[in-house]
Design a protein around this motif. Structure first.
Motif, mmCIF file in Angstrom:
data_model
loop_
_atom_site.group_PDB
_atom_site.id
_atom_site.type_symbol
_atom_site.label_atom_id
_atom_site.label_comp_id
_atom_site.label_asym_id
_atom_site.label_seq_id
_atom_site.Cartn_x
_atom_site.Cartn_y
_atom_site.Cartn_z
ATOM 1 N N LEU A 133 0.823 -1.206 0.000
ATOM 2 C CA LEU A 133 0.000 0.000 0.000
ATOM 3 C C LEU A 133 0.861 1.262 0.000
ATOM 4 C CD1 LEU A 133 -2.780 -1.007 2.540
ATOM 5 C CD2 LEU A 133 -3.126 -0.500 0.116
ATOM 6 N N ALA A 134 2.006 1.179 0.648
ATOM 7 C CA ALA A 134 2.879 2.352 0.745
ATOM 8 C C ALA A 134 3.825 2.476 -0.442
ATOM 9 C CB ALA A 134 3.689 2.287 2.041
ATOM 10 N N HIS A 135 3.984 1.411 -1.237
ATOM 11 C CA HIS A 135 4.967 1.429 -2.320
ATOM 12 C C HIS A 135 4.429 2.206 -3.525
ATOM 13 C CE1 HIS A 135 8.007 0.096 -5.168
ATOM 14 N NE2 HIS A 135 8.693 -0.359 -4.128
ATOM 15 N N PRO A 136 5.210 3.143 -4.060
ATOM 16 C CA PRO A 136 4.748 3.975 -5.183
ATOM 17 C C PRO A 136 4.345 3.179 -6.424
ATOM 18 C CG PRO A 136 6.782 4.855 -4.248
ATOM 19 C CD PRO A 136 6.562 3.515 -3.614
ATOM 20 N N SER A 137 4.933 2.007 -6.627
ATOM 21 C CA SER A 137 4.669 1.266 -7.862
ATOM 22 C C SER A 137 3.217 0.797 -7.967
ATOM 23 C CB SER A 137 5.605 0.067 -7.978
ATOM 24 O OG SER A 137 5.357 -0.869 -6.951
ATOM 25 N N TYR A 138 2.522 0.682 -6.835
ATOM 26 C CA TYR A 138 1.132 0.228 -6.882
ATOM 27 C C TYR A 138 0.145 1.383 -7.077
ATOM 28 C CZ TYR A 138 2.809 -4.358 -5.592
ATOM 29 O OH TYR A 138 3.460 -5.570 -5.599
ATOM 30 N N GLU A 139 0.620 2.606 -6.898
ATOM 31 C CA GLU A 139 -0.167 3.807 -7.200
ATOM 32 C C GLU A 139 -1.568 3.749 -6.598
ATOM 33 O OE1 GLU A 139 -0.046 4.467 -11.439
ATOM 34 O OE2 GLU A 139 1.972 5.290 -11.311
ATOM 35 N N VAL A 140 -1.644 3.477 -5.301
ATOM 36 C CA VAL A 140 -2.932 3.439 -4.617
ATOM 37 C C VAL A 140 -3.464 4.866 -4.489
ATOM 38 C CG1 VAL A 140 -4.142 2.796 -2.502
ATOM 39 C CG2 VAL A 140 -2.260 1.370 -3.370
ATOM 40 N N SER A 141 -4.683 5.082 -4.949
ATOM 41 C CA SER A 141 -5.239 6.433 -4.944
ATOM 42 C C SER A 141 -5.645 6.861 -3.542
ATOM 43 C CB SER A 141 -6.464 6.508 -5.868
ATOM 44 O OG SER A 141 -7.521 5.717 -5.357
ATOM 45 N N LYS A 142 -5.574 8.163 -3.313
ATOM 46 C CA LYS A 142 -6.002 8.755 -2.051
ATOM 47 C C LYS A 142 -6.883 9.952 -2.389
ATOM 48 C CE LYS A 142 -1.504 7.460 -0.159
ATOM 49 N NZ LYS A 142 -0.992 6.972 -1.464
ATOM 50 N N THR A 143 -8.000 10.079 -1.677
ATOM 51 C CA THR A 143 -8.970 11.139 -1.963
ATOM 52 C C THR A 143 -9.129 12.023 -0.733
ATOM 53 O OG1 THR A 143 -10.156 9.631 -3.442
ATOM 54 C CG2 THR A 143 -11.287 11.642 -2.792
ATOM 55 N N TYR A 144 -9.103 13.330 -0.966
ATOM 56 C CA TYR A 144 -9.186 14.318 0.117
ATOM 57 C C TYR A 144 -10.291 15.330 -0.171
ATOM 58 C CZ TYR A 144 -4.388 12.730 1.102
ATOM 59 O OH TYR A 144 -3.272 11.972 1.362
ATOM 60 N N VAL A 145 -10.867 15.847 0.899
ATOM 61 C CA VAL A 145 -11.719 17.027 0.819
ATOM 62 C C VAL A 145 -10.974 18.155 1.522
ATOM 63 C CG1 VAL A 145 -13.862 18.101 1.598
ATOM 64 C CG2 VAL A 145 -13.901 15.792 0.649
ATOM 65 N N ALA A 146 -10.863 19.288 0.840
ATOM 66 C CA ALA A 146 -10.106 20.408 1.380
ATOM 67 C C ALA A 146 -10.944 21.682 1.381
ATOM 68 C CB ALA A 146 -8.832 20.640 0.567
ATOM 69 N N GLU A 147 -10.858 22.422 2.463
ATOM 70 C CA GLU A 147 -11.363 23.792 2.490
ATOM 71 C C GLU A 147 -10.185 24.690 2.136
ATOM 72 O OE1 GLU A 147 -13.207 24.711 6.211
ATOM 73 O OE2 GLU A 147 -14.409 22.867 6.214
ATOM 74 N N VAL A 148 -10.381 25.537 1.138
ATOM 75 C CA VAL A 148 -9.285 26.373 0.657
ATOM 76 C C VAL A 148 -9.706 27.834 0.619
ATOM 77 C CG1 VAL A 148 -8.356 24.484 -0.737
ATOM 78 C CG2 VAL A 148 -9.935 26.121 -1.785
ATOM 79 N N ALA A 149 -8.706 28.695 0.651
ATOM 80 C CA ALA A 149 -8.971 30.122 0.566
ATOM 81 C C ALA A 149 -9.269 30.507 -0.872
ATOM 82 C CB ALA A 149 -7.758 30.903 1.086
ATOM 83 N N GLY A 150 -10.207 31.437 -1.049
ATOM 84 C CA GLY A 150 -10.474 32.002 -2.355
ATOM 85 C C GLY A 150 -11.535 31.271 -3.161
ATOM 86 N N ASP A 151 -11.933 31.926 -4.244
ATOM 87 C CA ASP A 151 -12.913 31.390 -5.190
ATOM 88 C C ASP A 151 -12.141 30.665 -6.291
ATOM 89 O OD1 ASP A 151 -14.969 30.871 -6.887
ATOM 90 O OD2 ASP A 151 -15.577 32.950 -7.198
ATOM 91 N N VAL A 152 -12.330 29.357 -6.410
ATOM 92 C CA VAL A 152 -11.545 28.556 -7.348
ATOM 93 C C VAL A 152 -12.010 28.791 -8.781
ATOM 94 C CG1 VAL A 152 -10.837 26.225 -7.996
ATOM 95 C CG2 VAL A 152 -11.150 26.807 -5.577
ATOM 96 N N ALA A 153 -11.114 29.310 -9.600
ATOM 97 C CA ALA A 153 -11.447 29.584 -11.002
ATOM 98 C C ALA A 153 -11.553 28.283 -11.789
ATOM 99 C CB ALA A 153 -10.384 30.495 -11.618
ATOM 100 N N ARG A 154 -12.257 28.354 -12.918
ATOM 101 C CA ARG A 154 -12.521 27.164 -13.721
ATOM 102 C C ARG A 154 -11.237 26.501 -14.221
ATOM 103 N NH1 ARG A 154 -17.272 27.658 -17.974
ATOM 104 N NH2 ARG A 154 -18.306 27.961 -15.960
ATOM 105 N N GLY A 155 -10.221 27.270 -14.530
ATOM 106 C CA GLY A 155 -9.000 26.714 -15.096
ATOM 107 C C GLY A 155 -8.116 25.974 -14.112
ATOM 108 N N VAL A 156 -8.388 26.101 -12.812
ATOM 109 C CA VAL A 156 -7.548 25.464 -11.803
ATOM 110 C C VAL A 156 -7.608 23.941 -11.909
ATOM 111 C CG1 VAL A 156 -7.302 25.060 -9.320
ATOM 112 C CG2 VAL A 156 -7.588 27.393 -10.196
ATOM 113 N N ALA A 157 -8.792 23.408 -12.155
ATOM 114 C CA ALA A 157 -8.941 21.949 -12.252
ATOM 115 C C ALA A 157 -8.061 21.391 -13.369
ATOM 116 C CB ALA A 157 -10.400 21.587 -12.493
ATOM 117 N N ARG A 158 -8.057 22.045 -14.515
ATOM 118 C CA ARG A 158 -7.240 21.561 -15.635
ATOM 119 C C ARG A 158 -5.763 21.657 -15.306
ATOM 120 N NH1 ARG A 158 -8.301 22.775 -21.887
ATOM 121 N NH2 ARG A 158 -9.883 21.251 -21.344
ATOM 122 N N ARG A 159 -5.349 22.731 -14.658
ATOM 123 C CA ARG A 159 -3.940 22.877 -14.286
ATOM 124 C C ARG A 159 -3.498 21.728 -13.391
ATOM 125 N NH1 ARG A 159 -2.235 28.314 -11.587
ATOM 126 N NH2 ARG A 159 -0.234 27.182 -11.641
#
Length: 254
Positions: free
Chosen positions: A138-164
């Motif tokens: 699970l910890a080894h990079p070669s298996y690329e186990v996905s991790k999902t987070y919810v974050a509260e962030v400062a500011g209004d997220v512009a549409r282009g941020v997701a693509r970046r």
């Protein structure tokens, strides 16, 4: 393959235990239903599909999969999900007396280790296990186990941020890329976002979001591979068993 796996009839002691009995004890299904699984070719022992109902195995050494998912045959191994509270270190002890994982592990009576880590100022899903091979993969990079987070962030997220973030950004220790990025809520001075990635570098989510102009004010991990935090409250644990454990093992090739 162990010698028990190829044994025929006779006493259970030298020749192993019938597959139906082992899987029924492991909670897969009744012995009768397991016999149907065997007849349908849904069970494999040490990588070989079993079609004869008389098969005997050694639960301590043989590996059994049902419908492609590994079954834990003994109670030697324990894997837990912990909703790690804020302020708790991803460590079992601390010389400075700060809160650690020890109070959540002690009631199990087993020596568990955390898989990866969460910073003290990040809460959410943390896996604890005494299965060394599972933890390593699970910890080894070669298996690329996905991790999902919810974050509260400062500011209004512009549409282009997701693509970046999905295309990849450059950090001081190399490029980083989000697998998925979604804006869950938009407010005048803050936003709530969900980000999925398979990297495990130190404070990677915080650094990525700060790089695109949205410093994190609260960060919670809600999933790791197929394991989800769900309704688990801070400080609570639950065991990972059955199909959920099998799915976790499948992600890392066990």
């Amino acid at each position: 393959m162990s010698s028990a796996g190829s044994a025929g009839t006779g006493s259970d002691e030298p020749e192993g235990i019938r597959l139906q009995k082992v899987l029924a004890a492991a909670g897969v299904a009744s012995r009768r239903v397991v016999e149907d699984y065997i007849a349908a070719g849904r069970i494999a022992v040490n990588g070989e599909t079993v079609t004869e109902p008389g098969r005997r195995i050694d639960p301590t050494s043989d590996v059994v999969h049902v419908d492609g998912l590994r079954v834990q045959l003994t109670d030697d191994h324990l894997t837990l999900v912990l909703n790690k509270p804020l302020g708790v270190l991803s460590a079992m002890s601390d010389d400075r007396g700060r809160p650690t994982l020890e109070p959540y592990v002690e009631p199990t009576g087993k020596r568990l280790y955390h898989v990866g880590r969460l910073d003290s100022d990040t809460d959410g899903l943390l896996l604890l296990t005494n299965d060394g091979e599972l933890a390593h993969r699970l910890a080894h990079p070669s298996y690329e186990v996905s991790k999902t987070y919810v974050a509260e962030v400062a500011g209004d997220v512009a549409r282009g941020v997701a693509r970046r973030l999905r295309d990849g950004i450059e950090l001081e220790d190399g490029p980083a890329r989000a697998d998925r990025f979604t804006v869950l809520q938009q407010r005048r001075d803050a936003s709530v976002v969900q980000i999925q990635l398979h990297e495990g570098r130190n404070r990677i989510v915080r650094r990525m979001l700060e790089e695109v102009g949205h410093p994190v004010t609260r960060l919670t991990r809600i999933a790791m591979g197929p394991i989800r935090l769900g309704q688990l409250r801070p400080g609570q644990t639950r065991p990972v068993v059955g199909q959920e454990l099998g799915q976790l093992m499948k992600v890392v090739g066990l």
